[in-house]
Structure formats: C-alpha cells, structure tokens
Design a protein around this motif. Sequence first.
Motif, PDB file in Angstrom:
ATOM      1  N   ASP A 217       1.504  -7.455  -0.343  1.00  0.00           N
ATOM      2  CA  ASP A 217       2.475  -7.980   0.633  1.00  0.00           C
ATOM      3  C   ASP A 217       2.173  -7.371   1.996  1.00  0.00           C
ATOM      4  O   ASP A 217       3.044  -6.834   2.676  1.00  0.00           O
ATOM      5  N   LYS A 218       0.923  -7.477   2.377  1.00  0.00           N
ATOM      6  CA  LYS A 218       0.408  -6.793   3.564  1.00  0.00           C
ATOM      7  C   LYS A 218       1.173  -7.158   4.839  1.00  0.00           C
ATOM      8  O   LYS A 218       1.520  -6.277   5.640  1.00  0.00           O
ATOM      9  N   GLU A 219       1.460  -8.422   5.044  1.00  0.00           N
ATOM     10  CA  GLU A 219       2.111  -8.851   6.290  1.00  0.00           C
ATOM     11  C   GLU A 219       3.493  -8.222   6.436  1.00  0.00           C
ATOM     12  O   GLU A 219       3.880  -7.784   7.526  1.00  0.00           O
ATOM     13  N   THR A 220       4.237  -8.170   5.341  1.00  0.00           N
ATOM     14  CA  THR A 220       5.580  -7.569   5.381  1.00  0.00           C
ATOM     15  C   THR A 220       5.489  -6.090   5.743  1.00  0.00           C
ATOM     16  O   THR A 220       6.238  -5.596   6.601  1.00  0.00           O
ATOM     17  N   PHE A 221       4.575  -5.367   5.081  1.00  0.00           N
ATOM     18  CA  PHE A 221       4.457  -3.934   5.338  1.00  0.00           C
ATOM     19  C   PHE A 221       3.929  -3.656   6.746  1.00  0.00           C
ATOM     20  O   PHE A 221       4.363  -2.710   7.403  1.00  0.00           O
ATOM     21  N   GLY A 225       5.788  -1.262  10.610  1.00  0.00           N
ATOM     22  CA  GLY A 225       5.273  -0.122  11.350  1.00  0.00           C
ATOM     23  C   GLY A 225       4.614  -0.499  12.657  1.00  0.00           C
ATOM     24  O   GLY A 225       4.052  -1.593  12.800  1.00  0.00           O
ATOM     25  N   ASN A 226       4.691   0.393  13.631  1.00  0.00           N
ATOM     26  CA  ASN A 226       3.985   0.182  14.889  1.00  0.00           C
ATOM     27  C   ASN A 226       2.486   0.397  14.720  1.00  0.00           C
ATOM     28  O   ASN A 226       1.682  -0.165  15.460  1.00  0.00           O
ATOM     29  N   ARG A 227       2.138   1.234  13.732  1.00  0.00           N
ATOM     30  CA  ARG A 227       0.744   1.596  13.488  1.00  0.00           C
ATOM     31  C   ARG A 227       0.568   1.738  11.977  1.00  0.00           C
ATOM     32  O   ARG A 227       1.475   2.158  11.259  1.00  0.00           O
ATOM     33  N   VAL A 228      -0.619   1.394  11.474  1.00  0.00           N
ATOM     34  CA  VAL A 228      -0.928   1.504  10.048  1.00  0.00           C
ATOM     35  C   VAL A 228      -2.089   2.477   9.864  1.00  0.00           C
ATOM     36  O   VAL A 228      -3.095   2.396  10.573  1.00  0.00           O
ATOM     37  N   VAL A 229      -1.929   3.402   8.931  1.00  0.00           N
ATOM     38  CA  VAL A 229      -3.040   4.264   8.502  1.00  0.00           C
ATOM     39  C   VAL A 229      -3.429   3.786   7.116  1.00  0.00           C
ATOM     40  O   VAL A 229      -2.631   3.878   6.170  1.00  0.00           O
ATOM     41  N   TYR A 230      -4.636   3.280   6.975  1.00  0.00           N
ATOM     42  CA  TYR A 230      -5.072   2.682   5.711  1.00  0.00           C
ATOM     43  C   TYR A 230      -6.141   3.554   5.064  1.00  0.00           C
ATOM     44  O   TYR A 230      -7.180   3.818   5.663  1.00  0.00           O
ATOM     45  N   MET A 233      -9.363   0.951  -0.364  1.00  0.00           N
ATOM     46  CA  MET A 233     -10.717   0.381  -0.354  1.00  0.00           C
ATOM     47  C   MET A 233     -10.863  -0.578   0.823  1.00  0.00           C
ATOM     48  O   MET A 233     -10.093  -1.527   0.959  1.00  0.00           O
ATOM     49  N   ILE A 234     -11.873  -0.340   1.635  1.00  0.00           N
ATOM     50  CA  ILE A 234     -12.037  -1.142   2.848  1.00  0.00           C
ATOM     51  C   ILE A 234     -12.440  -2.568   2.512  1.00  0.00           C
ATOM     52  O   ILE A 234     -12.023  -3.520   3.187  1.00  0.00           O
ATOM     53  N   ASP A 235     -13.218  -2.780   1.446  1.00  0.00           N
ATOM     54  CA  ASP A 235     -13.602  -4.139   1.086  1.00  0.00           C
ATOM     55  C   ASP A 235     -12.404  -4.931   0.562  1.00  0.00           C
ATOM     56  O   ASP A 235     -12.276  -6.129   0.817  1.00  0.00           O
ATOM     57  N   ALA A 236     -11.502  -4.244  -0.152  1.00  0.00           N
ATOM     58  CA  ALA A 236     -10.285  -4.922  -0.627  1.00  0.00           C
ATOM     59  C   ALA A 236      -9.391  -5.306   0.537  1.00  0.00           C
ATOM     60  O   ALA A 236      -8.748  -6.370   0.513  1.00  0.00           O
ATOM     61  N   TYR A 237      -9.328  -4.474   1.568  1.00  0.00           N
ATOM     62  CA  TYR A 237      -8.513  -4.763   2.752  1.00  0.00           C
ATOM     63  C   TYR A 237      -8.929  -6.105   3.362  1.00  0.00           C
ATOM     64  O   TYR A 237      -8.082  -6.895   3.799  1.00  0.00           O
TER      65      TYR A 237
END
Length: 373
Positions: A217-221, A225-230, A233-237
């Motif tokens: 549910d990436k869009e909701t999360f 936040g004003n900023r995301v620290v992820y 897995m970068i390929d899954a992102y």
Amino acid sequence: MKKYDYVIVGGGLFGGVMAWYARKNGKTCLIIEKREHLGGNIYCENVQGIPVHRYGAHIFHTSGKKVWEFVNSLAEFNRYTNCPVADYHGEMYNLPFNMNTFSKMWGVSTPEEAKVKIEEQRSGVTGQPSNLEEQAISLVGTDIYEKLIRGYTEKQWGRACKELPSFIIKRLPVRYTYDNNYFNDLYQGIPIGGYNVITEKLFEGCDLMLKTDYLADKETFDAMGNRVVYTGMIDAYFKYCFGKLEYRSLRFEDDIYDVDNYQGVAVVNHTAREVPYTRTIEHKHFECTVPYSKIPKTVVTREYPEAWEEGMEPYYPVNDEKNQKLYKKYEELGKKEEKVLFGGRLAEYKYYDMDKVIASAMWKAEAEFGKPE
C-alpha cells in the motif's frame, strides 16, 4: 490520517539510526516493518534464559571510534572475542587461518615453515586468480582450500568455487601468528543481554506498524510522511522493472540440549561438503560475562544456506558482475526519487557488516539533520 515527518520502511539498523537522529532533531517518525518485531537481523529471542541471535551470529566489531562510541552510548558491551573453529570430519582447526591452523594441518611450528608449505602448494596458480578457487589456493595452498574452504563456500553460495568471483575471499584473514581473534578491528564485543537493548533505544518515541508490508500500500504510506527512508529491496521498490537481483537465503534450526556446554565455542564452521549446514551456533558463549555453567541447558542453531526466492528473507547479495550492472540501473532510478532516501543492506545491494551499516546511516543522517548536539 496522521502526518509524520519521516516514514521509515524497515526496522533494522539503518532505519534505527535514521530514526534516532530524526527524534533527536524533534521529528516525528512512523516505522513500517514486515516482521513482527524490530531489529532486523540483529533481533534476539530469549530461550532458556539465553539471548538467541535469531538470524545468525552477530558479533559487533569496528575500527571506527565514532561508531563504537555511538553503540556504547546505547548499551554496555561485553568483551566477547570471535574465535571460531572449523570442523572437517571431526578434525578441528582454528580460524582465521593462522599458525595454530598451519601447525594442526602440517605439523609445522614456525612462520617460515608455514610459508614454505603454502608456497609449494600454490605453485599451480599462475598469473592473476580468475576465480575463487584460484584465489584461495594462491592465499593458503591446496590442503586448506580442500578441507576448510571449498565445501563451506560451495554450500554458502550454491555453486562451484570455479564459478565464483575471486573478490569474495580477497579479504580472507591469513596470519603467521598464533592469534585466534578472527577480526583485526580495534573494538569488538556484544551488547550485554543481546541486541534488543540497542534496538529499543534506536526506535524510542517512534510510532510502529509491525507485520505491515509497505509495498502492498505504498501510495497510502507515502502520503503519511514528508520524507521516506526506504531500507527494503531496491528491485522490489521498482516492481522488478529491470529484473530481479539475486540473493542467497538462510534457514535456521534450533536444538535445546540438557548440557551446559555443547561445543565449547560460540561458532563452529562445518566445512565438509556432505554436511548440509554451514555453521552451528551455541548462543550462550556470546554471553561471556555470565559463566556458561550457570545455565544448565544450551541452545544450538544450525544454519542452512538456501537459494533465495521471492517471499524468502534475502541475506547475502550475489555481488557478481551481472548483478552489479543490474543494481546500477536501479540505483539510477533511486536518484530520481526526490522524496525517498535509500539505505542499508537491501536498498544498496551490499553485504554490510553492522558497523558499516551504522556508519553509512550516521553519514546520511548528519547530511539530513546535521550533527546531534
């Protein structure tokens, strides 16, 4: 919907250090973690009164004074020194490869004798080593390669040593001294009581969403936040748009024994190819400030390497040329995500030791917030 200054995806060390700096600077943080606990792979579970390293042995070591002072501000460390041994069909050898290893293997007693023996055995490798097998033989000769490296490595990576790149073991410790301390770093130890003490301090004051998949549910999360620290897995992102990066995974099996001391050391590497696991870990030996005889039982974990598939935990990136080229494509995409800061083992597709993860997070956090007062 509550709005946070930072949505931090992943409850491991990188996310924890970022959260600690953010909170020190008065920022609000939401932590989103897929597992049911914080701590990532350093999470410990109390079994029979013993802090069990749930995802494999974690021994903290660093030569960075700043990193050492930081972790010691969060927990008191014991004096644990990593001195693993290798078991080859019941023959026990000291690690890293040192004079104790050479003496047991060949009956030599001086560094000069050991060097002569290794020189004899590596004469078959000419020029620059082109694969892991040649690299290993050039470092320690054929006997040690066959008994202590080949089987272990092929189990770990799931392929023949001749098919693996040489750089994997270029940093293999080889010493001509009777020193069994595995690491060369200036500082070494384990938090007394386990790593959860550190985890609790890093995420103190943050709101938590455990057992939650950020990417589901990436869009909701993102909107929270004003900023995301992820730190995932970068390929899954990026929905595997260029294909999947390769990893190796691990499976752990525990046994509880009615003895106070099962193997006499925290970590034993099982180097014979026929033995299906690579390591046995007796966790009570990490707690060197408590005599092992004080606890009548012991917990031993067997570590089995496995091929990674989607849905499994990715432990080791396969940093060969093909995967590095693929990662670079994802890295370039990441640079275009202005709201997102990528970091950590999975987001950077890098096998990080704990101190290197912390150092990377500290550097990025200080760039983000400035140095803490």
